[in-house]
Design an enzyme around this catalytic site. Structure first.
Site, PDB file in Angstrom:
ATOM      1  N   LYS A 114       0.714  -1.229   0.047  1.00 50.38           N
ATOM      2  CA  LYS A 114       0.046   0.011  -0.085  1.00 50.38           C
ATOM      3  C   LYS A 114       0.860   1.205   0.035  1.00 50.38           C
ATOM      4  O   LYS A 114       0.641   2.244  -0.864  1.00 50.38           O
ATOM      5  CB  LYS A 114      -0.932  -0.022   1.268  1.00 50.38           C
ATOM      6  CG  LYS A 114      -1.746  -1.093   1.404  1.00 50.38           C
ATOM      7  CD  LYS A 114      -2.905  -1.108   2.437  1.00 50.38           C
ATOM      8  CE  LYS A 114      -2.199  -1.215   3.786  1.00 50.38           C
ATOM      9  NZ  LYS A 114      -1.537  -2.378   4.036  1.00 50.38           N
ATOM     10  N   GLU A 121       1.648   5.727  11.400  1.00 49.19           N
ATOM     11  CA  GLU A 121       2.432   5.043  10.794  1.00 49.19           C
ATOM     12  C   GLU A 121       3.759   5.136  11.378  1.00 49.19           C
ATOM     13  O   GLU A 121       4.169   5.518  12.314  1.00 49.19           O
ATOM     14  CB  GLU A 121       2.557   5.310   9.305  1.00 49.19           C
ATOM     15  CG  GLU A 121       1.284   5.077   8.392  1.00 49.19           C
ATOM     16  CD  GLU A 121       1.040   3.445   8.257  1.00 49.19           C
ATOM     17  OE1 GLU A 121       1.935   2.769   7.708  1.00 49.19           O
ATOM     18  OE2 GLU A 121       0.097   3.016   8.995  1.00 49.19           O
ATOM     19  N   ARG A 122       4.772   4.083  10.737  1.00 43.73           N
ATOM     20  CA  ARG A 122       6.107   4.092  11.337  1.00 43.73           C
ATOM     21  C   ARG A 122       6.948   5.214  11.197  1.00 43.73           C
ATOM     22  O   ARG A 122       6.716   5.753  10.351  1.00 43.73           O
ATOM     23  CB  ARG A 122       6.823   2.715  10.713  1.00 43.73           C
ATOM     24  CG  ARG A 122       5.920   1.536  10.823  1.00 43.73           C
ATOM     25  CD  ARG A 122       6.480   0.394   9.982  1.00 43.73           C
ATOM     26  NE  ARG A 122       5.467  -0.660   9.888  1.00 43.73           N
ATOM     27  CZ  ARG A 122       4.758  -1.007   9.352  1.00 43.73           C
ATOM     28  NH1 ARG A 122       4.397  -0.063   8.381  1.00 43.73           N
ATOM     29  NH2 ARG A 122       4.005  -1.940   9.253  1.00 43.73           N
TER      30      ARG A 122
END
Length: 480
Positions: free
Chosen positions: A161, A187-188
Protein backbone atom coordinates in the site's frame (compact mmCIF):
# COMPACT_ATOMS: atom_id res chain seq x y z
CA UNK A 1 -0.91 28.88 17.82
CA UNK A 2 -3.38 29.81 20.54
CA UNK A 3 -5.80 32.65 20.97
CA UNK A 4 -4.94 35.23 23.61
CA UNK A 5 -7.63 35.70 26.20
CA UNK A 6 -7.36 38.06 29.13
CA UNK A 7 -7.81 37.22 31.88
CA UNK A 8 -7.00 33.55 31.27
CA UNK A 9 -9.58 30.98 32.35
CA UNK A 10 -7.81 28.62 34.76
CA UNK A 11 -8.77 25.29 36.32
CA UNK A 12 -7.14 22.36 38.11
CA UNK A 13 -6.66 18.66 37.36
CA UNK A 14 -9.13 16.40 39.21
CA UNK A 15 -8.09 12.99 37.86
CA UNK A 16 -5.71 11.46 35.30
CA UNK A 17 -6.48 8.03 33.79
CA UNK A 18 -3.97 7.36 31.02
CA UNK A 19 -4.77 9.92 28.32
CA UNK A 20 -8.11 10.93 29.90
CA UNK A 21 -7.97 14.00 32.14
CA UNK A 22 -10.84 15.46 34.20
CA UNK A 23 -10.48 19.16 35.02
CA UNK A 24 -12.44 21.44 37.36
CA UNK A 25 -13.20 25.08 36.39
CA UNK A 26 -14.84 27.40 38.92
CA UNK A 27 -15.43 30.50 36.76
CA UNK A 28 -16.36 29.33 33.24
CA UNK A 29 -16.42 25.98 31.48
CA UNK A 30 -14.32 25.74 28.27
CA UNK A 31 -16.21 24.87 25.07
CA UNK A 32 -16.04 21.38 23.57
CA UNK A 33 -12.90 21.11 21.32
CA UNK A 34 -11.13 23.86 23.31
CA UNK A 35 -7.42 23.29 23.82
CA UNK A 36 -6.05 23.35 27.37
CA UNK A 37 -2.44 23.53 28.51
CA UNK A 38 -1.13 21.86 31.68
CA UNK A 39 2.06 20.68 33.29
CA UNK A 40 5.44 22.39 33.47
CA UNK A 41 5.56 25.29 30.94
CA UNK A 42 2.22 24.09 29.51
CA UNK A 43 3.81 21.23 27.55
CA UNK A 44 0.86 18.86 28.08
CA UNK A 45 -1.93 19.65 25.58
CA UNK A 46 -5.49 18.48 26.28
CA UNK A 47 -8.55 18.75 24.02
CA UNK A 48 -11.96 19.04 25.72
CA UNK A 49 -14.36 16.34 24.50
CA UNK A 50 -17.17 16.49 27.11
CA UNK A 51 -18.65 18.81 29.74
CA UNK A 52 -19.48 16.54 32.67
CA UNK A 53 -21.39 19.03 34.86
CA UNK A 54 -21.44 22.73 35.75
CA UNK A 55 -17.79 22.73 36.87
CA UNK A 56 -16.05 19.73 35.27
CA UNK A 57 -14.85 18.87 31.76
CA UNK A 58 -13.27 15.68 30.41
CA UNK A 59 -10.53 15.90 27.83
CA UNK A 60 -8.12 13.67 25.94
CA UNK A 61 -4.40 14.44 26.08
CA UNK A 62 -2.75 14.98 22.69
CA UNK A 63 0.70 14.60 24.27
CA UNK A 64 2.05 12.05 26.80
CA UNK A 65 0.74 12.70 30.33
CA UNK A 66 3.91 11.81 32.27
CA UNK A 67 4.35 14.23 35.15
CA UNK A 68 0.70 15.33 35.26
CA UNK A 69 -0.82 15.14 38.74
CA UNK A 70 -4.04 16.01 40.57
CA UNK A 71 -4.24 19.63 41.65
CA UNK A 72 -2.00 20.93 38.83
CA UNK A 73 -3.09 24.19 37.19
CA UNK A 74 -4.67 24.05 33.72
CA UNK A 75 -5.00 27.03 31.36
CA UNK A 76 -7.81 27.36 28.80
CA UNK A 77 -6.49 28.80 25.51
CA UNK A 78 -10.03 29.83 24.55
CA UNK A 79 -9.82 28.26 21.09
CA UNK A 80 -9.63 24.91 19.25
CA UNK A 81 -6.59 23.09 17.87
CA UNK A 82 -5.07 25.17 15.06
CA UNK A 83 -3.09 24.26 11.92
CA UNK A 84 -0.76 26.54 9.91
CA UNK A 85 -1.84 27.41 6.35
CA UNK A 86 -0.18 29.45 3.61
CA UNK A 87 2.63 29.16 1.08
CA UNK A 88 5.12 28.91 3.94
CA UNK A 89 4.01 25.33 4.72
CA UNK A 90 5.25 23.95 1.37
CA UNK A 91 8.31 21.65 1.50
CA UNK A 92 7.92 21.30 5.30
CA UNK A 93 7.08 18.45 7.68
CA UNK A 94 4.71 18.97 10.63
CA UNK A 95 3.25 17.28 13.65
CA UNK A 96 -0.42 17.55 14.72
CA UNK A 97 0.19 20.91 16.48
CA UNK A 98 1.71 22.57 13.42
CA UNK A 99 5.25 22.36 14.83
CA UNK A 100 7.92 21.80 12.16
CA UNK A 101 9.76 18.50 12.67
CA UNK A 102 12.22 18.61 9.74
CA UNK A 103 15.03 20.45 11.59
CA UNK A 104 14.79 23.37 9.16
CA UNK A 105 14.23 27.09 9.84
CA UNK A 106 11.16 28.24 11.83
CA UNK A 107 7.86 28.87 10.00
CA UNK A 108 7.23 32.22 8.30
CA UNK A 109 4.40 33.59 6.16
CA UNK A 110 1.60 31.43 7.64
CA UNK A 111 -1.84 31.96 9.17
CA UNK A 112 -3.42 29.65 11.77
CA UNK A 113 -6.87 28.09 11.24
CA UNK A 114 -9.04 25.75 13.27
CA UNK A 115 -8.80 22.06 12.31
CA UNK A 116 -12.57 21.72 12.88
CA UNK A 117 -14.22 22.97 9.68
CA UNK A 118 -17.50 22.21 7.94
CA UNK A 119 -17.55 20.42 4.55
CA UNK A 120 -18.22 22.66 1.49
CA UNK A 121 -21.90 23.43 0.87
CA UNK A 122 -23.69 21.41 -1.81
CA UNK A 123 -24.16 24.56 -3.91
CA UNK A 124 -20.35 24.93 -4.17
CA UNK A 125 -19.63 21.36 -5.21
CA UNK A 126 -18.72 20.54 -8.81
CA UNK A 127 -20.70 17.84 -10.61
CA UNK A 128 -18.27 17.27 -13.50
CA UNK A 129 -16.57 13.88 -13.69
CA UNK A 130 -12.97 13.98 -14.92
CA UNK A 131 -10.41 11.17 -15.01
CA UNK A 132 -7.18 11.63 -13.06
CA UNK A 133 -4.25 9.88 -14.83
CA UNK A 134 -1.64 8.22 -12.63
CA UNK A 135 0.79 6.74 -15.19
CA UNK A 136 0.24 3.26 -13.64
CA UNK A 137 -1.14 0.91 -16.32
CA UNK A 138 -3.46 -1.34 -14.29
CA UNK A 139 -5.07 1.65 -12.52
CA UNK A 140 -5.52 3.86 -15.60
CA UNK A 141 -6.98 1.04 -17.74
CA UNK A 142 -9.19 -0.87 -15.28
CA UNK A 143 -9.73 1.47 -12.29
CA UNK A 144 -9.62 5.08 -13.51
CA UNK A 145 -9.45 7.57 -10.63
CA UNK A 146 -11.68 10.63 -10.37
CA UNK A 147 -10.37 14.19 -10.14
CA UNK A 148 -11.74 15.41 -6.82
CA UNK A 149 -12.70 11.86 -5.86
CA UNK A 150 -11.60 9.45 -3.16
CA UNK A 151 -9.78 6.22 -3.94
CA UNK A 152 -8.94 3.54 -1.37
CA UNK A 153 -5.98 1.14 -1.42
CA UNK A 154 -7.22 -1.91 0.48
CA UNK A 155 -4.89 -4.62 1.68
CA UNK A 156 -3.44 -6.46 4.65
CA UNK A 157 0.04 -5.89 6.05
CA UNK A 158 2.97 -5.99 3.63
CA UNK A 159 1.18 -6.14 0.26
CA UNK A 160 2.44 -2.77 -1.03
CA UNK A 161 0.00 0.00 0.00
CA UNK A 162 2.69 2.49 1.02
CA UNK A 163 4.86 1.71 -2.04
CA UNK A 164 1.90 2.38 -4.35
CA UNK A 165 1.13 5.64 -2.53
CA UNK A 166 4.71 6.90 -2.80
CA UNK A 167 4.80 5.99 -6.51
CA UNK A 168 1.64 8.03 -7.08
CA UNK A 169 3.21 11.01 -5.29
CA UNK A 170 6.28 10.71 -7.50
CA UNK A 171 4.22 10.52 -10.72
CA UNK A 172 1.68 13.19 -9.86
CA UNK A 173 3.88 15.88 -8.34
CA UNK A 174 6.10 15.77 -11.41
CA UNK A 175 3.31 15.73 -13.99
CA UNK A 176 0.43 17.68 -12.43
CA UNK A 177 0.48 21.36 -11.53
CA UNK A 178 -0.75 21.23 -7.97
CA UNK A 179 0.12 20.53 -4.36
CA UNK A 180 0.56 17.15 -2.69
CA UNK A 181 -0.16 16.71 1.00
CA UNK A 182 0.96 13.49 2.64
CA UNK A 183 -0.72 12.65 5.93
CA UNK A 184 0.76 9.76 7.92
CA UNK A 185 -1.72 8.56 10.55
CA UNK A 186 -0.31 6.05 13.02
CA UNK A 187 2.44 4.88 10.69
CA UNK A 188 6.05 3.93 11.41
CA UNK A 189 8.53 6.72 12.15
CA UNK A 190 11.06 5.39 9.62
CA UNK A 191 8.51 5.62 6.77
CA UNK A 192 8.17 9.37 7.31
CA UNK A 193 11.92 9.88 7.35
CA UNK A 194 12.42 7.70 4.23
CA UNK A 195 9.62 9.47 2.34
CA UNK A 196 11.03 12.91 3.19
CA UNK A 197 14.49 11.85 1.98
CA UNK A 198 13.14 10.27 -1.26
CA UNK A 199 10.95 13.28 -2.13
CA UNK A 200 13.88 15.63 -1.49
CA UNK A 201 16.15 13.54 -3.73
CA UNK A 202 13.47 13.45 -6.46
CA UNK A 203 13.19 17.26 -6.33
CA UNK A 204 9.43 17.24 -5.68
CA UNK A 205 9.50 18.48 -2.07
CA UNK A 206 8.82 22.18 -2.99
CA UNK A 207 5.26 21.17 -4.03
CA UNK A 208 4.63 18.96 -1.01
CA UNK A 209 3.54 19.23 2.62
CA UNK A 210 3.93 16.34 5.08
CA UNK A 211 2.11 15.76 8.36
CA UNK A 212 2.72 12.87 10.73
CA UNK A 213 0.91 11.53 13.76
CA UNK A 214 3.22 8.57 14.38
CA UNK A 215 2.18 5.26 15.91
CA UNK A 216 4.10 6.01 19.14
CA UNK A 217 2.03 9.18 19.76
CA UNK A 218 -1.11 9.23 21.94
CA UNK A 219 -4.43 8.33 20.26
CA UNK A 220 -5.67 11.94 20.50
CA UNK A 221 -2.81 13.18 18.29
CA UNK A 222 -3.34 10.40 15.73
CA UNK A 223 -7.07 11.15 15.69
CA UNK A 224 -6.57 14.86 14.87
CA UNK A 225 -3.70 14.81 12.36
CA UNK A 226 -6.11 14.02 9.48
CA UNK A 227 -8.19 17.10 10.31
CA UNK A 228 -5.03 19.25 10.36
CA UNK A 229 -4.01 17.93 6.91
CA UNK A 230 -7.47 18.71 5.52
CA UNK A 231 -7.32 22.28 6.86
CA UNK A 232 -4.10 22.80 4.86
CA UNK A 233 -5.60 21.15 1.77
CA UNK A 234 -8.70 23.38 1.98
CA UNK A 235 -6.50 26.50 2.01
CA UNK A 236 -4.81 25.53 -1.27
CA UNK A 237 -8.16 24.59 -2.84
CA UNK A 238 -10.29 27.55 -1.65
CA UNK A 239 -7.79 30.42 -1.27
CA UNK A 240 -5.15 29.53 -3.88
CA UNK A 241 -7.58 27.81 -6.34
CA UNK A 242 -5.15 24.94 -6.87
CA UNK A 243 -5.75 21.23 -7.23
CA UNK A 244 -4.59 19.22 -4.23
CA UNK A 245 -3.59 15.58 -4.02
CA UNK A 246 -4.17 14.35 -0.46
CA UNK A 247 -2.54 11.04 0.41
CA UNK A 248 -3.55 9.41 3.66
CA UNK A 249 -1.60 6.47 5.06
CA UNK A 250 -3.50 4.90 6.78
CA UNK A 251 -7.22 5.66 7.21
CA UNK A 252 -7.69 2.51 9.32
CA UNK A 253 -5.32 4.03 11.91
CA UNK A 254 -7.64 7.05 12.07
CA UNK A 255 -10.56 4.74 12.90
CA UNK A 256 -8.33 2.83 15.34
CA UNK A 257 -7.32 6.08 17.12
CA UNK A 258 -11.03 7.01 17.35
CA UNK A 259 -11.71 3.59 18.84
CA UNK A 260 -9.03 4.17 21.50
CA UNK A 261 -10.32 7.67 22.30
CA UNK A 262 -13.91 6.37 22.53
CA UNK A 263 -12.87 3.54 24.86
CA UNK A 264 -10.85 5.90 27.06
CA UNK A 265 -13.85 8.25 27.28
CA UNK A 266 -15.95 5.34 28.57
CA UNK A 267 -18.31 4.88 25.59
CA UNK A 268 -19.87 1.47 25.05
CA UNK A 269 -18.22 -0.20 22.02
CA UNK A 270 -20.23 -1.55 19.08
CA UNK A 271 -19.44 -4.64 16.95
CA UNK A 272 -15.84 -5.93 17.13
CA UNK A 273 -14.90 -3.23 19.62
CA UNK A 274 -15.28 -0.25 17.27
CA UNK A 275 -16.62 3.05 18.60
CA UNK A 276 -20.40 3.62 18.22
CA UNK A 277 -19.65 6.94 16.46
CA UNK A 278 -17.31 5.48 13.82
CA UNK A 279 -19.60 6.28 10.87
CA UNK A 280 -20.04 9.90 11.98
CA UNK A 281 -16.34 10.48 12.65
CA UNK A 282 -15.28 8.98 9.31
CA UNK A 283 -17.93 11.00 7.43
CA UNK A 284 -16.79 14.20 9.16
CA UNK A 285 -13.32 13.66 7.69
CA UNK A 286 -14.26 12.23 4.27
CA UNK A 287 -16.96 14.79 3.39
CA UNK A 288 -14.42 17.62 3.56
CA UNK A 289 -12.59 15.99 0.62
CA UNK A 290 -14.51 17.42 -2.34
CA UNK A 291 -14.39 18.91 -5.83
CA UNK A 292 -15.66 22.54 -5.71
CA UNK A 293 -16.00 25.47 -8.10
CA UNK A 294 -12.56 26.76 -6.98
CA UNK A 295 -10.48 23.55 -7.12
CA UNK A 296 -10.39 19.91 -6.19
CA UNK A 297 -8.97 17.77 -3.40
CA UNK A 298 -8.27 14.33 -4.85
CA UNK A 299 -7.61 11.81 -2.13
CA UNK A 300 -5.89 8.44 -2.23
CA UNK A 301 -6.13 6.56 1.04
CA UNK A 302 -4.40 3.39 2.15
CA UNK A 303 -6.80 1.19 4.13
CA UNK A 304 -5.34 -1.59 6.25
CA UNK A 305 -7.73 -4.55 6.24
CA UNK A 306 -7.49 -6.50 9.54
CA UNK A 307 -6.67 -10.16 8.87
CA UNK A 308 -7.51 -9.59 5.15
CA UNK A 309 -11.21 -9.59 6.16
CA UNK A 310 -13.16 -7.22 3.88
CA UNK A 311 -16.31 -7.60 6.00
CA UNK A 312 -14.59 -5.83 8.91
CA UNK A 313 -16.66 -2.73 9.88
CA UNK A 314 -13.68 -0.40 9.29
CA UNK A 315 -13.33 -1.60 5.66
CA UNK A 316 -17.12 -1.61 5.08
CA UNK A 317 -17.58 1.99 6.34
CA UNK A 318 -14.63 3.23 4.28
CA UNK A 319 -15.88 1.52 1.06
CA UNK A 320 -19.06 3.63 1.13
CA UNK A 321 -17.14 6.93 0.72
CA UNK A 322 -14.96 5.94 -2.24
CA UNK A 323 -15.29 6.44 -6.00
CA UNK A 324 -12.61 3.78 -6.62
CA UNK A 325 -11.55 0.77 -4.57
CA UNK A 326 -8.12 -0.69 -5.34
CA UNK A 327 -7.78 -4.08 -3.67
CA UNK A 328 -4.26 -5.44 -3.17
CA UNK A 329 -3.90 -9.21 -3.22
CA UNK A 330 -1.42 -11.18 -1.12
CA UNK A 331 -1.56 -14.03 -3.69
CA UNK A 332 -0.52 -11.75 -6.56
CA UNK A 333 2.25 -10.28 -4.43
CA UNK A 334 3.56 -13.80 -3.74
CA UNK A 335 3.57 -14.45 -7.53
CA UNK A 336 5.71 -11.33 -8.10
CA UNK A 337 2.95 -9.49 -10.00
CA UNK A 338 3.55 -5.91 -8.80
CA UNK A 339 1.65 -3.69 -8.27
CA UNK A 340 -0.28 -6.54 -6.60
CA UNK A 341 -3.71 -5.17 -7.56
CA UNK A 342 -6.52 -7.70 -7.93
CA UNK A 343 -8.41 -6.41 -11.02
CA UNK A 344 -11.47 -8.60 -10.37
CA UNK A 345 -12.05 -7.41 -6.79
CA UNK A 346 -11.19 -3.76 -7.50
CA UNK A 347 -13.70 -1.34 -9.01
CA UNK A 348 -14.17 2.28 -10.09
CA UNK A 349 -17.34 4.31 -10.60
CA UNK A 350 -15.55 6.19 -13.41
CA UNK A 351 -15.29 3.11 -15.67
CA UNK A 352 -18.39 3.95 -17.74
CA UNK A 353 -18.63 4.72 -21.51
CA UNK A 354 -19.96 8.24 -20.81
CA UNK A 355 -16.82 9.21 -18.83
CA UNK A 356 -13.86 7.25 -20.23
CA UNK A 357 -15.18 6.78 -23.80
CA UNK A 358 -16.41 3.73 -25.70
CA UNK A 359 -12.99 2.39 -26.75
CA UNK A 360 -11.50 2.52 -23.23
CA UNK A 361 -14.65 1.02 -21.68
CA UNK A 362 -14.80 -1.81 -24.25
CA UNK A 363 -11.12 -2.70 -23.80
CA UNK A 364 -11.38 -2.65 -19.98
CA UNK A 365 -14.39 -4.99 -20.15
CA UNK A 366 -12.53 -7.36 -22.49
CA UNK A 367 -9.49 -7.42 -20.20
CA UNK A 368 -11.70 -8.13 -17.15
CA UNK A 369 -13.59 -10.85 -19.02
CA UNK A 370 -10.35 -12.55 -20.13
CA UNK A 371 -8.89 -12.46 -16.59
CA UNK A 372 -12.19 -13.75 -15.12
CA UNK A 373 -12.27 -16.67 -17.60
CA UNK A 374 -8.67 -17.54 -16.68
CA UNK A 375 -9.56 -17.45 -12.95
CA UNK A 376 -12.44 -19.87 -13.61
CA UNK A 377 -10.14 -22.23 -15.57
CA UNK A 378 -7.39 -22.33 -12.92
CA UNK A 379 -8.98 -25.23 -11.00
CA UNK A 380 -9.26 -27.36 -14.16
CA UNK A 381 -5.62 -26.57 -15.07
CA UNK A 382 -4.50 -27.52 -11.54
CA UNK A 383 -6.33 -30.87 -11.67
CA UNK A 384 -6.03 -31.98 -15.31
CA UNK A 385 -3.31 -29.80 -16.81
CA UNK A 386 -3.34 -27.21 -19.60
CA UNK A 387 -3.39 -29.91 -22.32
CA UNK A 388 -6.95 -30.96 -21.39
CA UNK A 389 -8.41 -27.53 -22.26
CA UNK A 390 -10.05 -26.80 -25.60
CA UNK A 391 -7.96 -24.80 -28.11
CA UNK A 392 -10.14 -21.74 -27.50
CA UNK A 393 -9.68 -21.96 -23.71
CA UNK A 394 -5.92 -22.32 -24.20
CA UNK A 395 -5.92 -19.09 -26.17
CA UNK A 396 -7.81 -17.35 -23.35
CA UNK A 397 -5.22 -18.60 -20.81
CA UNK A 398 -2.33 -17.40 -23.00
CA UNK A 399 -3.92 -13.94 -23.41
CA UNK A 400 -4.73 -13.65 -19.70
CA UNK A 401 -1.22 -14.61 -18.59
CA UNK A 402 0.30 -12.06 -21.00
CA UNK A 403 -2.14 -9.39 -19.82
CA UNK A 404 -1.23 -10.11 -16.18
CA UNK A 405 2.44 -9.63 -16.97
CA UNK A 406 1.90 -6.55 -19.12
CA UNK A 407 -0.06 -4.91 -16.27
CA UNK A 408 2.98 -5.22 -13.97
CA UNK A 409 5.17 -2.14 -13.92
CA UNK A 410 8.58 -1.16 -12.53
CA UNK A 411 8.27 1.73 -10.04
CA UNK A 412 10.59 4.70 -9.61
CA UNK A 413 10.38 4.34 -5.83
CA UNK A 414 11.61 0.71 -5.89
CA UNK A 415 14.48 1.06 -8.40
CA UNK A 416 17.13 0.50 -5.70
CA UNK A 417 15.53 -2.85 -4.68
CA UNK A 418 14.50 -4.30 -8.05
CA UNK A 419 17.17 -3.00 -10.41
CA UNK A 420 14.39 -2.15 -12.93
CA UNK A 421 14.25 1.48 -14.05
CA UNK A 422 10.88 3.06 -13.20
CA UNK A 423 8.34 3.63 -16.00
CA UNK A 424 5.52 6.14 -16.39
CA UNK A 425 3.04 4.93 -19.05
CA UNK A 426 0.43 7.13 -20.73
CA UNK A 427 -3.19 5.96 -20.91
CA UNK A 428 -3.00 5.68 -24.72
CA UNK A 429 0.09 3.42 -24.54
CA UNK A 430 -1.58 1.26 -21.86
CA UNK A 431 -4.76 0.83 -23.94
CA UNK A 432 -2.78 0.08 -27.12
CA UNK A 433 -0.78 -2.61 -25.28
CA UNK A 434 -3.93 -4.34 -23.98
CA UNK A 435 -5.54 -4.10 -27.44
CA UNK A 436 -2.55 -5.76 -29.14
CA UNK A 437 -2.36 -8.58 -26.57
CA UNK A 438 -6.13 -9.25 -26.91
CA UNK A 439 -5.59 -9.30 -30.71
CA UNK A 440 -3.05 -12.15 -30.24
CA UNK A 441 -0.15 -10.10 -31.64
CA UNK A 442 2.13 -11.44 -28.89
CA UNK A 443 0.94 -15.07 -28.83
CA UNK A 444 4.39 -16.30 -29.92
CA UNK A 445 6.33 -14.01 -27.59
CA UNK A 446 7.46 -15.52 -24.27
CA UNK A 447 5.49 -14.29 -21.24
CA UNK A 448 8.69 -12.98 -19.65
CA UNK A 449 9.04 -10.44 -22.48
CA UNK A 450 5.93 -8.63 -21.16
CA UNK A 451 6.93 -8.71 -17.47
CA UNK A 452 7.99 -5.43 -15.78
CA UNK A 453 7.98 -3.24 -18.88
CA UNK A 454 6.53 0.18 -19.71
CA UNK A 455 4.76 0.54 -23.10
CA UNK A 456 4.18 -2.58 -25.21
CA UNK A 457 6.89 -1.48 -27.68
CA UNK A 458 9.50 -2.56 -25.10
CA UNK A 459 8.23 -6.16 -25.42
CA UNK A 460 8.98 -6.21 -29.16
CA UNK A 461 12.67 -5.67 -28.45
CA UNK A 462 12.65 -8.36 -25.73
CA UNK A 463 10.63 -10.92 -27.71
CA UNK A 464 12.92 -11.10 -30.79
CA UNK A 465 16.13 -12.14 -28.99
CA UNK A 466 14.11 -14.64 -26.92
CA UNK A 467 12.93 -16.46 -30.05
CA UNK A 468 16.40 -16.83 -31.64
CA UNK A 469 17.70 -19.72 -29.54
CA UNK A 470 14.49 -21.75 -30.16
CA UNK A 471 14.83 -21.32 -33.94
CA UNK A 472 18.51 -22.14 -33.70
CA UNK A 473 17.81 -25.30 -31.66
CA UNK A 474 15.14 -26.41 -34.16
CA UNK A 475 17.56 -25.89 -37.09
CA UNK A 476 20.32 -27.83 -35.31
CA UNK A 477 17.93 -30.68 -34.50
CA UNK A 478 16.85 -30.83 -38.18
CA UNK A 479 20.44 -30.87 -39.47
CA UNK A 480 21.46 -33.67 -37.12
Amino acid sequence: MTQDSAPRNRGSVVSVRGSVVDISFERRLPNVYSVLHAGPEGHIVIEVLAQLDAHHVRGIALTPTQGLARGMEVTDTGGPLMAPVGKGVLARMFDVFGNVIDREAPLTDVQWRSVHRAPPALSRRSTRSEVFETGIKVIDVLLPLERGGKAGLFGGAGVGKTVLLTEMIHNMVEHHEGVSIFCGIGERCREGEELHREMKAAGVLPKMVMLFGQMNEPPGARFRVGHAALTMAEFFRDDEHRDVLLLIDNIFRFIQAGMEVSGLMGQMPSRLGYQPTMGTELSGLEERIANTDSGAITSIQAVYVPADDFTDPAAVHTFSHLSASIVLSRKRASEGLFPAIDPLQSSSKMATPGIVGQRHYGLAQQVRQTLAQYAALKDIIAMLGLEQLSPEDRKVVARARRLERFLTQPFFTTEQFTGHKGRLVSLEDSLTGCERILGDEFKDAPESALYMIGPITEAEGKAKPARKPEVQRAREAHES
